[in-house]
Each structure stands twice: as structure tokens, then as C-alpha cells.
Design an enzyme around this catalytic site. Structure first.
Site, PDB file in Angstrom:
ATOM      1  N   LYS A 129      29.513 -25.912  43.866  1.00  0.00           N
ATOM      2  CA  LYS A 129      30.486 -25.832  42.781  1.00  0.00           C
ATOM      3  C   LYS A 129      31.212 -27.168  42.634  1.00  0.00           C
ATOM      4  O   LYS A 129      31.796 -27.674  43.590  1.00  0.00           O
ATOM      5  CB  LYS A 129      31.485 -24.705  43.063  1.00  0.00           C
ATOM      6  N   THR A 146      43.909 -21.431  37.729  1.00  0.00           N
ATOM      7  CA  THR A 146      42.554 -21.308  38.271  1.00  0.00           C
ATOM      8  C   THR A 146      42.544 -20.583  39.612  1.00  0.00           C
ATOM      9  O   THR A 146      41.580 -20.708  40.372  1.00  0.00           O
ATOM     10  CB  THR A 146      41.926 -22.707  38.448  1.00  0.00           C
ATOM     11  N   GLY A 196      41.763 -18.078  42.301  1.00  0.00           N
ATOM     12  CA  GLY A 196      40.749 -17.043  42.471  1.00  0.00           C
ATOM     13  C   GLY A 196      39.433 -17.310  41.790  1.00  0.00           C
ATOM     14  O   GLY A 196      38.571 -16.426  41.727  1.00  0.00           O
ATOM     15  N   THR A 197      39.210 -18.531  41.295  1.00  0.00           N
ATOM     16  CA  THR A 197      37.957 -18.795  40.583  1.00  0.00           C
ATOM     17  C   THR A 197      36.744 -18.659  41.515  1.00  0.00           C
ATOM     18  O   THR A 197      35.694 -18.153  41.109  1.00  0.00           O
ATOM     19  CB  THR A 197      37.961 -20.200  39.958  1.00  0.00           C
ATOM     20  N   GLY A 198      36.885 -19.122  42.766  1.00  0.00           N
ATOM     21  CA  GLY A 198      35.762 -19.033  43.702  1.00  0.00           C
ATOM     22  C   GLY A 198      35.406 -17.603  44.042  1.00  0.00           C
ATOM     23  O   GLY A 198      34.226 -17.221  44.049  1.00  0.00           O
ATOM     24  N   CYS A 199      36.425 -16.796  44.326  1.00  0.00           N
ATOM     25  CA  CYS A 199      36.204 -15.375  44.615  1.00  0.00           C
ATOM     26  C   CYS A 199      35.548 -14.691  43.413  1.00  0.00           C
ATOM     27  O   CYS A 199      34.593 -13.920  43.556  1.00  0.00           O
ATOM     28  CB  CYS A 199      37.531 -14.676  44.911  1.00  0.00           C
TER      29      CYS A 199
END
Length: 266
Positions: free
Chosen positions: A173, A205, A207-210
């Protein structure tokens, strides 16, 4: 129609923007069924993590075992696994025939460590080889690959290094990279697929990874090929960022409910 059962093993976010809360919202928004094994409780908001309370390893295993024995799962997603005993507990209950999507959560957006340093080697030696897909951000990828990432070529090289640890695929990412265009790389043994989109200038942004990892897990649980699951997940995250409500004084949450239409209620 609800399709695709996803078991999420991750920490709880009291602010609702990341962790288990974001995972459940994401799976639901994409038409899947979310189940959970909570690995830790956190006290946090958009300004950062202020406290962490771990869940005993035996209780993590009990949560997983009861869900899997009764309901079953089409995909499993891991997030915050704060130490080696937690990683080993999850692996002990992991079904062999269900794809694992591992988001190697190491540090919160505000800088609070979420993975004990001693557990990095356990994650590399035990969790990553069990995963069908690993989704590191660039700081996480640097730790896993053992070298700095300054550009797209470094991203692919790091992805290859992580792939060599035994996972089926790596989604590198590029959100931490600077530039007007955000690039993600899906690295597999067959080659590298490149995804790009204009960067959205926003602080919301959290929590974008979760969210991205859970969206991919939902796609796989619904029978989508990996490339298609990644592509849809990226579109969903992008739309959720664009619709972010602006809550909080720090890194605010996304609008996970962008697919929900209350007007359909009779």
C-alpha cells in the site's frame, strides 16, 4: 442477499473508526456476514490510542473455535495481534482450507505501538507464511523486508522480500508515499499488478488499512478472484474517504455506510 462469511481477529477501537468496528461495517456494507474474535481492547479516538487491554490467548481461541464450529467462515482476516502468544493462539484455530488475509498492524496512525517488538519475528515466521495475502503499509513493509522504501521500485522489491517469507501474495500500500498519485502494488509469484488513483487531500483516513483488508477478505469470501477483490476494495475505500463525515479533531473515520440505502426499509 448476504453472501460470504468473514471471521475477523483484531482489536476493538472505542472510537469506531478502525479495528473490529471498521471491519464489521466494511463486511456488512459489501454484503458479507461479519464474525469476530477480539484480540485486544483499546481506548482511543481520532487523536490516538491512549490505552490497550489485551485479551487472554485462551479466550481468543475460544471465540474462534465456537464461531468456526457453528457458523464456519469463507475467509479470515487478522488485524491487531499484539504479541507472540496472540499470534500463536490465532494460528492454532486457523482452518487450513480458509484463506487468511493478514493486515500486519504494528503501529497506530498516531504512533502508538500495537505490536510488541518481540512479536515481529513470530509474525514473519509464523503468520505471514499462513496467509493468502498480506497487506502492509510502507512503514510495516520496511520492517518486514528490512530495507527503506523510497519509491515504486523499492515497493516492489520489498513486496518480493515479503512474498519470499511464504505468503501467497502481498499488497504493497502506497498511502505513505508522497505525490499526487497513490500507487498500490499487488505482488504475486505470477507478477505484479499496479493500481493507481489520484490522492485525496484529507486528514480523515482513520482505519483505511483495516477497511481495505476487510473489504478484500469479503471479496474473497464471496468467490471473487484476488485481483478483482483488491480492485473493488480500493474503490470502496476511496468512496468512503470521499464521503467521510469529518468527525473528531484528529484523523477522522471514513463513511463505511456509503453502500447503505435506508429508503429500502419497508
Amino acid at each position: 442477499m448476504m453472501q460470504g462469511k468473514v471471521l475477523i481477529c483484531a482489536g476493538s477501537d472505542s472510537g469506531g473508526g478502525a479495528g473490529i468496528q471498521a471491519d464489521i461495517k466494511t463486511v456488512t456494507a459489501l454484503g458479507g456476514y461479519a464474525m469476530t474474535a477480539i484480540t485486544a481492547l483499546t481506548a482511543q479516538n481520532t487523536l490516538g490510542v491512549q490505552g490497550v487491554m489485551p485479551v487472554p490467548a485462551d479466550f481468543i481461541r475460544q471465540q474462534m473455535r465456537l464461531v468456526l464450529d457453528d457458523i464456519g467462515a469463507d475467509a479470515i482476516k487478522t488485524g491487531m495481534l499484539q504479541d507472540s502468544p496472540t499470534i500463536e493462539a490465532v494460528l492454532a484455530e486457523l482452518p487450513r482450507d480458509v484463506p487468511l488475509i493478514a493486515d500486519p498492524v504494528m503501529v497506530a496512525k498516531g504512533g502508538h505501538p500495537l505490536l510488541h517488538p518481540e512479536a515481529i519475528e513470530t509474525l514473519k515466521a509464523r503468520l505471514i507464511p499462513a496467509a493468502a495475502l498480506v497487506t502492509p503499509n510502507l512503514p510495516e513493509a520496511e520492517l518486514l523486508a528490512g530495507h527503506a522504501i523510497a519509491g515504486e521500485a523499492d515497493m516492489e522489491r520489498a513486496g518480493r522480500s515479503i512474498l519470499a517469507l511464504g505468503t501467497g501474495a502481498v499488497l504493497m500500500k502506497g498511502g505513505h508515499m508522497e505525490g499526487a498519485v497513490l500507487v498500490d502494488l499487488l505482488v504475486t509469484a505470477a507478477g505484479t499488478a499496479r493500481f493507481e488513483a489520484p490522492r485525496i487531500d484529507t486528514r480523515h483516513t482513520h482505519g483505511t488499512g483495516c477497511t481495505l483488508a476487510s473489504a478484500i477478505a469479503t471479496g474473497l469470501a464471496q468467490g471473487m478472484p484476488l485481483h478483482d477483490a483488491v480492485a473493488r476494495a480500493r474503490r470502496y475505500v476511496r468512496a468512503a474517504i470521499q464521503a467521510a463525515p469529518g468527525y473528531g479533531h484528529g484523523h477522522g473515520p471514513l463513511d463505511h455506510s456509503i453502500t447503505v440505502d435506508p429508503s429500502r426499509i419497508p
